[in-house]
Design an enzyme around this catalytic site. Structure first.
Site, PDB file in Angstrom:
ATOM      1  N   ASN A  89       0.832  -1.200   0.000  1.00 45.25           N
ATOM      2  CA  ASN A  89       0.000   0.000   0.000  1.00 45.25           C
ATOM      3  C   ASN A  89       0.865   1.249   0.000  1.00 45.25           C
ATOM      4  OD1 ASN A  89      -0.470   1.941   2.507  1.00 45.25           O
ATOM      5  ND2 ASN A  89       0.164  -0.054   3.333  1.00 45.25           N
ATOM      6  N   PHE A  93      -1.726   8.234   4.223  1.00 46.19           N
ATOM      7  CA  PHE A  93      -2.502   8.852   5.306  1.00 46.19           C
ATOM      8  C   PHE A  93      -3.722   9.609   4.773  1.00 46.19           C
ATOM      9  CE2 PHE A  93       1.299   9.323   8.512  1.00 46.19           C
ATOM     10  CZ  PHE A  93       1.295   7.959   8.699  1.00 46.19           C
TER      11      PHE A  93
END
Length: 322
Positions: A89, A93
């Site tokens: 991934n 954030f």
């Protein structure tokens, strides 16, 4: 997530009505009904908190939350690597920001749907904030959310925010811990989440600072930047989680618990009860699922929770008995 948002409250009600009694544990002053939690990154914006209780988790960690709302990195940014049981991934954030998420939690807390399981809040640095201003950025999020979480985690180990892992350096970490703990007047348990790629000396520096600043625990570990196990055609920029990080995460847990009585939450490559037992045997007080939950589904939660049941009194302030 859309499914859980709709049906989560019903799942929660059923769970409360029919859940069998379990022997929980107390870790860093928080009571957990079982030792299996949801790792940060799955429910970033606290959209489906009732569902995690309904699925049998003993605790759930939301976030990573940043002071400023941000969209994260361009899509695609999440990739399965089924050949090795991994996920890459580079989310970056992506979240609604501390203010919006705090308001969402406050609204939920005013209802009967607030979970009976502990809720952790994982905090990160806003992408636009310079590294030298990181402590103030984390502080802004912590102050807005401090009354809403049962414990808090300083995430300084994601590889997907430029420069973030530099906050694991001793001087930067010292400043960050000092800033947050000075504002932590209610003494909420504060943890730090570290990378599996740290050297043993760097981990020892983290342990020294955790002790000096009175942090409640360590989460070991985040994703790895070592993609050596990934088939070349599957390689993508980002952090690798899942089975490839299992052994290293366990080594890090064992290193920490051999040198400190600081409670550790073990994360990384847990796809079965045996994988979880490996973490517990290494000294972890609790475990969290992310990639294993993606591949194995909710049955994995129940499988580990049953295996990990301990007699009442087996825990004392987060320290497992030898």
């Amino acid at each position: 997530m859309a499914f859980l948002k709709v049906l989560g409250p019903a799942m929660q009600a059923v769970r409360r009505a029919f859940a069998s009694e379990q022997n929980g544990c107390e870790v860093f002053g928080v009571r957990f009904p079982n030792r299996v939690g949801l790792a940060a990154g799955f429910d970033k914006n606290a959209l489906v908190l009732p569902a995690w209780e309904g699925l049998g988790f003993g605790f759930a960690e939301i976030g990573t939350v940043t002071a400023l709302a941000q969209p994260g990195n361009p899509r695609p940014r999440l990739f399965r690597v089924p050949e090795i049981g991994g996920v890459i991934n580079r989310m970056g954030f992506n979240n609604d920001g501390a203010e919006v998420i705090a308001a969402r939690l406050e609204k939920l807390r005013a209802t009967p749907r607030w979970p009976c399981i502990p809720v952790g809040i994982n905090l990160g640095k806003s992408k636009v904030t310079p590294l030298e201003d990181a402590p103030a950025d984390y502080l802004q999020s912590f102050q807005r959310l401090s009354g809403l979480g049962d414990y808090f985690v300083l995430n300084v180990s994601s590889p997907n925010t430029p420069g973030l892992r530099k906050l694991q350096d001793r001087a930067a970490l010292d400043a960050l811990f000092a800033t947050i703990q000075a504002a932590n007047t209610t003494r909420k348990p504060l943890l730090v989440k570290i990378a599996p790629d740290l050297t043993w000396d760097a981990i020892d520096d983290v342990l020294t600072l955790v002790t000096a600043h009175g942090l409640a625990g360590i989460i070991a570990t985040n994703t790895t930047t070592d993609h050596g196990s990934v088939p070349e055609k599957r390689r993508e920029a980002g952090g690798l989680s899942g089975r490839p990080v299992r052994a290293r995460a366990t080594e890090v847990i064992r290193h920490i618990t051999a040198r400190s009585r600081t409670p550790v939450i073990g994360v990384g490559g847990i796809f079965s009860a045996d994988d979880a037992k490996e973490k517990f045997d290494a000294g972890a007080a609790l475990v969290q699922l992310y990639t294993g939950f993606i591949y194995e589904g909710p049955a994995l939660v129940r499988e580990i929770a049953r295996m990990a049941q301990e007699p009442a009194g087996a825990f004392d302030s987060g320290k497992t008995e030898a």
